[in-house]
Motif scaffolding. Structure first.
Motif, PDB file in Angstrom:
ATOM      1  N   THR A  90       0.827  -1.206   0.000  1.00 16.86           N
ATOM      2  CA  THR A  90       0.000   0.000   0.000  1.00 16.86           C
ATOM      3  C   THR A  90       0.859   1.252   0.000  1.00 16.86           C
ATOM      4  O   THR A  90       0.630   2.181  -0.781  1.00 16.86           O
ATOM      5  CB  THR A  90      -0.943   0.001   1.212  1.00 16.86           C
ATOM      6  N   LYS A  91       1.869   1.289   0.862  1.00 13.26           N
ATOM      7  CA  LYS A  91       2.726   2.470   0.952  1.00 13.26           C
ATOM      8  C   LYS A  91       3.490   2.678  -0.356  1.00 13.26           C
ATOM      9  O   LYS A  91       3.597   3.807  -0.838  1.00 13.26           O
ATOM     10  CB  LYS A  91       3.712   2.314   2.108  1.00 13.26           C
ATOM     11  N   ASP A  92       3.993   1.604  -0.950  1.00  9.54           N
ATOM     12  CA  ASP A  92       4.720   1.722  -2.222  1.00  9.54           C
ATOM     13  C   ASP A  92       3.820   2.247  -3.332  1.00  9.54           C
ATOM     14  O   ASP A  92       4.236   3.082  -4.143  1.00  9.54           O
ATOM     15  CB  ASP A  92       5.290   0.368  -2.638  1.00  9.54           C
ATOM     16  N   ILE A  93       2.590   1.764  -3.377  1.00  2.30           N
ATOM     17  CA  ILE A  93       1.648   2.198  -4.408  1.00  2.30           C
ATOM     18  C   ILE A  93       1.317   3.675  -4.233  1.00  2.30           C
ATOM     19  O   ILE A  93       1.310   4.451  -5.192  1.00  2.30           O
ATOM     20  CB  ILE A  93       0.378   1.325  -4.388  1.00  2.30           C
ATOM     21  N   LEU A  94       1.072   4.088  -2.995  1.00  6.15           N
ATOM     22  CA  LEU A  94       0.749   5.489  -2.740  1.00  6.15           C
ATOM     23  C   LEU A  94       1.931   6.404  -3.058  1.00  6.15           C
ATOM     24  O   LEU A  94       1.760   7.472  -3.653  1.00  6.15           O
ATOM     25  CB  LEU A  94       0.293   5.679  -1.295  1.00  6.15           C
ATOM     26  N   TYR A  95       3.139   6.007  -2.673  1.00  7.68           N
ATOM     27  CA  TYR A  95       4.324   6.793  -3.014  1.00  7.68           C
ATOM     28  C   TYR A  95       4.502   6.883  -4.527  1.00  7.68           C
ATOM     29  O   TYR A  95       4.821   7.949  -5.060  1.00  7.68           O
ATOM     30  CB  TYR A  95       5.586   6.200  -2.393  1.00  7.68           C
TER      31      TYR A  95
END
Length: 128
Positions: A90-95
């Motif tokens: 999730t964090k990678d996708i948002l970044y």
């Protein structure tokens, strides 16, 4: 010498996938044109946004199918093993989305500042 072999094998693999990719994606685009109701005789691009969306979706399906077949046949790996999983990402996708938005926004602002593009009007048709 192993690294040179790996590089050659990499280039060979790229060359091996190009022709099947073009053929498979081309077939899926033809199916997309048929589903979208766009005639192949017309030289113009799709008239409606939804038609372009349908054709692009079929191109995506063709691309995913081509990559899956080559990973399955040549690498003997599953699709998940080459990094296509979403668990704990999730964090990678948002970044990634944020960085993409920033890069596109900065590029757009630079092009407006340099007068390479101009906005004459903004038309949004919700019924299209």
């Amino acid at each position: 010498m192993t690294s040179n072999n790996a590089i050659l094998n990499g280039w060979k693999r790229v060359l091996i996938i190009i022709l099947p990719y073009l053929i498979i994606v081309g077939i899926f685009q033809l199916i997309g044109y048929s589903v979208a109701g766009v005639g192949l005789n017309s030289v113009s691009a799709p008239k409606e946004t939804y038609q372009d969306l349908i054709i692009s979706f079929f191109s995506l399906i063709g691309t995913i199918l081509t990559v899956w077949v080559f990973v399955w046949k040549f690498d003997n790996e599953s699709f998940i093993d080459i990094g296509f999983h979403l668990k704990n990402r999730t964090k990678d996708i948002l970044y990634g989305l944020l960085i993409g938005l920033l890069v596109m926004g900065i590029g757009f602002i630079i092009l407006i500042y340099l007068k390479e593009i101009s906005i004459k009007s903004f038309l949004y048709n919700i019924n299209e």
